[in-house]
Design a protein around this motif. Structure first.
Motif, short mmCIF file in Angstrom:
data_model
loop_
_atom_site.label_atom_id
_atom_site.label_comp_id
_atom_site.label_asym_id
_atom_site.label_seq_id
_atom_site.Cartn_x
_atom_site.Cartn_y
_atom_site.Cartn_z
N MET A 1 0.74 -1.10 0.08
CA MET A 1 -0.24 -0.11 -0.32
C MET A 1 0.75 0.94 -0.24
O MET A 1 0.42 2.28 -0.55
CB MET A 1 -0.81 -0.34 0.99
CG MET A 1 -1.96 1.42 1.49
SD MET A 1 -3.05 1.56 -0.36
CE MET A 1 -3.86 2.09 0.58
N LEU A 2 1.89 1.57 0.83
CA LEU A 2 2.28 2.76 0.64
C LEU A 2 3.30 3.00 -0.15
O LEU A 2 3.91 4.03 -0.52
CB LEU A 2 3.87 2.14 1.87
CG LEU A 2 4.90 3.76 1.88
CD1 LEU A 2 3.62 4.57 2.44
CD2 LEU A 2 6.08 3.20 3.47
N LYS A 3 4.35 1.61 -1.27
CA LYS A 3 4.09 1.84 -2.71
C LYS A 3 2.95 2.68 -3.76
O LYS A 3 4.18 3.36 -4.45
CB LYS A 3 4.99 0.62 -2.95
CG LYS A 3 6.33 -0.17 -2.42
CD LYS A 3 6.56 -1.41 -3.57
CE LYS A 3 7.77 -1.06 -2.13
NZ LYS A 3 8.11 -3.08 -2.83
N TRP A 4 2.24 2.02 -3.47
CA TRP A 4 1.22 2.08 -4.68
C TRP A 4 0.67 4.13 -3.96
O TRP A 4 0.94 4.82 -4.77
CB TRP A 4 0.23 2.08 -4.18
CG TRP A 4 -1.01 2.66 -5.18
CD1 TRP A 4 -1.53 2.30 -6.11
CD2 TRP A 4 -1.84 3.28 -4.75
NE1 TRP A 4 -2.90 2.84 -6.21
CE2 TRP A 4 -2.82 3.76 -5.68
CE3 TRP A 4 -2.01 3.74 -3.27
CZ2 TRP A 4 -4.09 4.45 -5.61
CZ3 TRP A 4 -3.30 5.08 -3.16
CH2 TRP A 4 -4.51 5.27 -4.30
N GLN A 8 1.35 7.28 -6.79
CA GLN A 8 0.87 8.46 -6.79
C GLN A 8 1.13 9.60 -6.00
O GLN A 8 0.29 10.94 -7.14
CB GLN A 8 -0.57 8.46 -5.82
CG GLN A 8 -1.17 7.09 -6.07
CD GLN A 8 -1.53 7.18 -7.14
OE1 GLN A 8 -2.37 7.84 -8.35
NE2 GLN A 8 -1.09 5.36 -7.92
N LEU A 9 1.94 10.52 -5.40
CA LEU A 9 2.14 11.39 -4.68
C LEU A 9 3.62 11.54 -6.49
O LEU A 9 2.76 12.42 -6.61
CB LEU A 9 3.23 11.41 -3.61
CG LEU A 9 2.43 11.42 -2.81
CD1 LEU A 9 3.09 10.92 -0.97
CD2 LEU A 9 1.46 12.33 -2.34
N ASP A 10 3.93 11.22 -6.76
CA ASP A 10 4.96 11.17 -7.05
C ASP A 10 4.10 11.45 -8.91
O ASP A 10 4.73 12.37 -9.62
CB ASP A 10 5.67 9.93 -8.28
CG ASP A 10 7.27 9.14 -7.32
OD1 ASP A 10 7.10 10.11 -6.25
OD2 ASP A 10 7.92 8.77 -7.15
#
Length: 138
Positions: A1-4, A8-10
């Motif tokens: 979840m953190l990678k996703w 999204q922030l990128d």
């Protein structure tokens, strides 16, 4: 979840655009009756984008697919136009501009072909010389 979430922030930090228009000159060798260049007369500011300023834009080209090198001026009046095209093409960008066509000599056309310019629009105002010249003076 953190990678996703980081992906999204990128995406938010690095927007992409289909194309970007860069005005490389406000100079023009025409006198079209509808153009702000003509309408404003002496109130118009004639300037060229210097190549060093264009180099400062280069890092931002990564956000777009197409770089369109034109605005209210005639792009072929910028002495660095071929270098600007080369810079864009070296970065894998589709590149183009619109011209009034008055400066399209055989030599200029060969340079544009050699640079693999993707789009060249030639702006016309009429299908006969009298009609065209009435609107596009010069």
């Amino acid at each position: 979840m953190l990678k996703w979430f980081k992906r999204q922030l990128d995406k938010i930090k690095s927007p992409t655009m289909d194309w970007v228009q860069v005005e490389v000159t406000t100079l023009c060798n025409g006198a079209c009756i509808y153009c702000p260049h003509t309408l404003m007369g002496k109130g118009w500011t004639n300037k060229q984008m210097p190549i060093d300023l264009f180099h400062k834009l280069v890092p931002f080209l990564r956000y777009t697919d197409l770089v369109y090198l034109q605005g209210w001026g005639e792009p072929l009046l910028n002495n660095d136009i071929f270098e600007m095209i080369r810079i864009c093409k070296d970065r894998g960008k589709r590149t183009g501009f619109t011209t009034n066509g008055m400066l399209l000599t055989e030599d200029t056309i060969r340079k544009l072909v050699d640079l693999e310019l993707d789009i060249i629009g030639i702006s016309l105002a009429g299908t006969t010389a009298p009609t065209h010249n009435q609107i596009r003076k010069g």
